[in-house]
Design a protein around this motif. Structure first.
Motif, short mmCIF file in Angstrom:
data_model
loop_
_atom_site.label_atom_id
_atom_site.label_comp_id
_atom_site.label_asym_id
_atom_site.label_seq_id
_atom_site.Cartn_x
_atom_site.Cartn_y
_atom_site.Cartn_z
N LEU A 71 0.91 -1.22 0.03
CA LEU A 71 -0.23 -0.07 0.03
C LEU A 71 0.81 1.13 0.02
O LEU A 71 0.65 2.09 -0.66
CB LEU A 71 -0.93 -0.04 1.05
CG LEU A 71 -1.92 -1.30 1.46
CD1 LEU A 71 -2.94 -1.11 2.85
CD2 LEU A 71 -2.96 -1.32 0.22
N VAL A 72 1.86 1.49 0.95
CA VAL A 72 2.89 2.47 1.08
C VAL A 72 4.35 2.19 0.98
O VAL A 72 5.00 3.12 0.37
CB VAL A 72 2.45 3.27 2.38
CG1 VAL A 72 3.08 4.45 2.59
CG2 VAL A 72 0.79 3.52 2.32
N ALA A 73 4.75 1.16 1.72
CA ALA A 73 6.07 0.84 1.89
C ALA A 73 6.51 0.57 0.68
O ALA A 73 6.10 0.11 -0.55
CB ALA A 73 6.12 -0.18 2.87
N PRO A 74 7.82 0.72 0.26
CA PRO A 74 8.75 0.22 -0.77
C PRO A 74 8.67 -1.26 -0.71
O PRO A 74 8.90 -1.77 0.15
CB PRO A 74 10.35 0.90 -0.67
CG PRO A 74 10.00 1.89 0.59
CD PRO A 74 8.78 1.46 1.35
N MET A 75 8.69 -2.05 -1.83
CA MET A 75 8.85 -3.42 -1.98
C MET A 75 10.02 -4.07 -1.39
O MET A 75 11.03 -3.33 -1.64
CB MET A 75 8.67 -3.95 -3.51
CG MET A 75 7.21 -3.56 -4.00
SD MET A 75 7.15 -4.22 -5.72
CE MET A 75 7.43 -5.92 -5.44
#
Length: 308
Positions: A71-75
Motif C-alpha cells: 500500500l505505502v512501503a517500498p517493496m
C-alpha cells in the motif's frame, strides 16, 4: 463433515507451497480461492508458482491475481532465501492461466464471501495487502467472515530487521488495517515457525510421501536461512495448523499494533499480552513439536493420496 470455506492470500515462496498443498487436500477445508500477491518475490512469479502448483497437484481452485506492491512501503524481496522465482529446488511444469479468474482481487473475494452460505475464513501467509484492500473497500464482508488466520509478526526479534518479521514488514500499513478490523484474528508468529522444524530423519519421511513429498523435500532442501540455521523450519504451515488443529498450540490473547513511524522499528509487531482489555488477537506462544511434525508428515501423505 461441514468443510470450512477458505480464501488463501499467499506469496509462494517455498513454505507457502507446503501450506497450500496441505490446505488443498485437508478434509476439513474447502479452499474457494487462492490470491497470489507480491511478497517473497514479485507477483509475476508468485502467480505462476501458484498455477504451477495446482497443475502439479491436479486441483482446480480459482486463482485471482492479487496486489503487485504494498500500500505505502517500498517493496522488499526474499529471493535470497527462496530463489529468484521463489521456488528454488524444484522444476514445476509451466502451467497456463486457465484457472485465473479475471477481476480485482478485493471485489472477487467480497463476492465470494457475501455469497457463501457459511462464514468464510481468511488465511494470510504473505503480506496482507489484499486483505487490507478487501476490508477497506468492502467492510460489509466482516459480517460473513469467521476469522483471519495469519502467519506473521514476532514477539521478540525479527527476520527482516532486528524487530520486524518479513510478512508484516512487507506491508505494515496493510497489517495495521487487518489487526484493527474487529474480526477474530489468530496468529502464528515467527517464533512458532522457528520452533516448528523437522529433523533430517523427519524430512526423509516427507521425501518418502510419493511425488508430493519429493517435491516438498526438494524445495525445503534449497531454503537458505539468513542466519545460517541448518534446521528445516516450517513457517507458513503453522498457520494452517492453527486452523485445523488448534490443540497443538498454546494461544494467548494480546493487543497488537504495527509500528508505522519508527526509524529503526518500522514494521515491528507490538504484541502486548498485558493489555487484555483491548485484546484484538490470539497469538500462538508455543507448539507441541512432536505433534506438529506428525501432523505435517501425515498431511503430505493425504495430499499425495488426493493428488492421485
Amino acid at each position: 463433515m461441514k468443510k470450512k470455506p477458505l480464501i488463501i492470500s499467499t506469496d509462494p515462496g517455498i513454505d507457502d507451497i507446503a501450506a497450500m498443498t496441505i490446505s488443498l487436500f485437508a478434509k476439513k477445508l474447502d479452499v474457494r480461492m487462492i490470491v497470489p500477491t507480491w511478497g517473497n518475490v514479485a507477483l509475476e512469479y508468485t502467480l505462476q508458482n501458484t498455477l504451477n502448483l495446482e497443475q502439479f497437484l491436479h486441483t482446480k481452485v480459482p486463482v485471482v491475481v492479487g496486489a503487485n506492491q504494498p500500500l505505502v512501503a517500498p517493496m522488499i524481496s526474499a529471493a535470497a532465501v527462496h530463489g529468484q522465482t521463489g521456488i528454488a529446488g524444484f522444476d514445476f511444469e509451466q502451467a497456463n492461466d486457465d484457472l485465473v479468474k479475471p477481476g480485482l482481487a478485493a471485489t472477487l473475494m467480497a463476492n465470494e464471501i457475501e455469497n457463501s452460505p457459511a462464514k468464510v475464513t481468511l488465511l494470510g501467509i504473505g503480506p496482507l495487502t489484499d486483505f487490507a484492500l478487501l476490508l477497506k473497500q468492502y467492510p460489509a464482508v466482516k459480517q460473513n467472515t469467521e476469522q483471519i488466520v495469519i502467519m506473521g509478526g514476532n514477539i521478540g526479534r525479527g527476520n527482516h530487521s532486528p524487530l520486524a518479521e518479513y510478512n508484516i514488514a512487507g506491508d505494515p500499513e496493510a497489517a495495521q488495517v487487518v489487526f484493527h478490523s474487529g474480526l477474530p484474528i489468530k496468529v502464528a508468529p515467527l517464533e512458532i515457525g522457528n520452533k516448528a522444524h523437522l529433523t533430517p530423519e523427519q524430512m526423509q519421511q516427507v521425501k518418502e510421501c510419493g511425488n508430493v513429498g519429493k517435491m516438498l523435500y526438494s524445495l525445503f532442501s534449497h531454503i537458505h536461512e539468513p542466519d545460517g540455521d541448518p534446521r528445516i523450519k516450517i513457517f507458513d504451515p503453522t498457520a494452517v495448523g492453527i486452523l485445523l488443529h488448534p490443540e497443538m498450540y498454546t494461544m494467548k490473547r494480546a493487543h497488537v499494533e504495527i509500528e508505522l513511524r519508527g526509524q529503526f522499528t518500522y514494521g515491528a509487531s507490538v504484541i502486548d499480552f498485558m493489555d487484555q482489555g483491548n485484546a484484538n488477537s490470539e497469538i500462538a506462544t508455543d507448539v507441541d513439536l512432536a505433534q506438529f511434525a506428525k501432523w505435517f508428515i501425515n498431511s503430505i501423505k493425504t495430499a499425495e493420496q488426493g493428488r492421485e
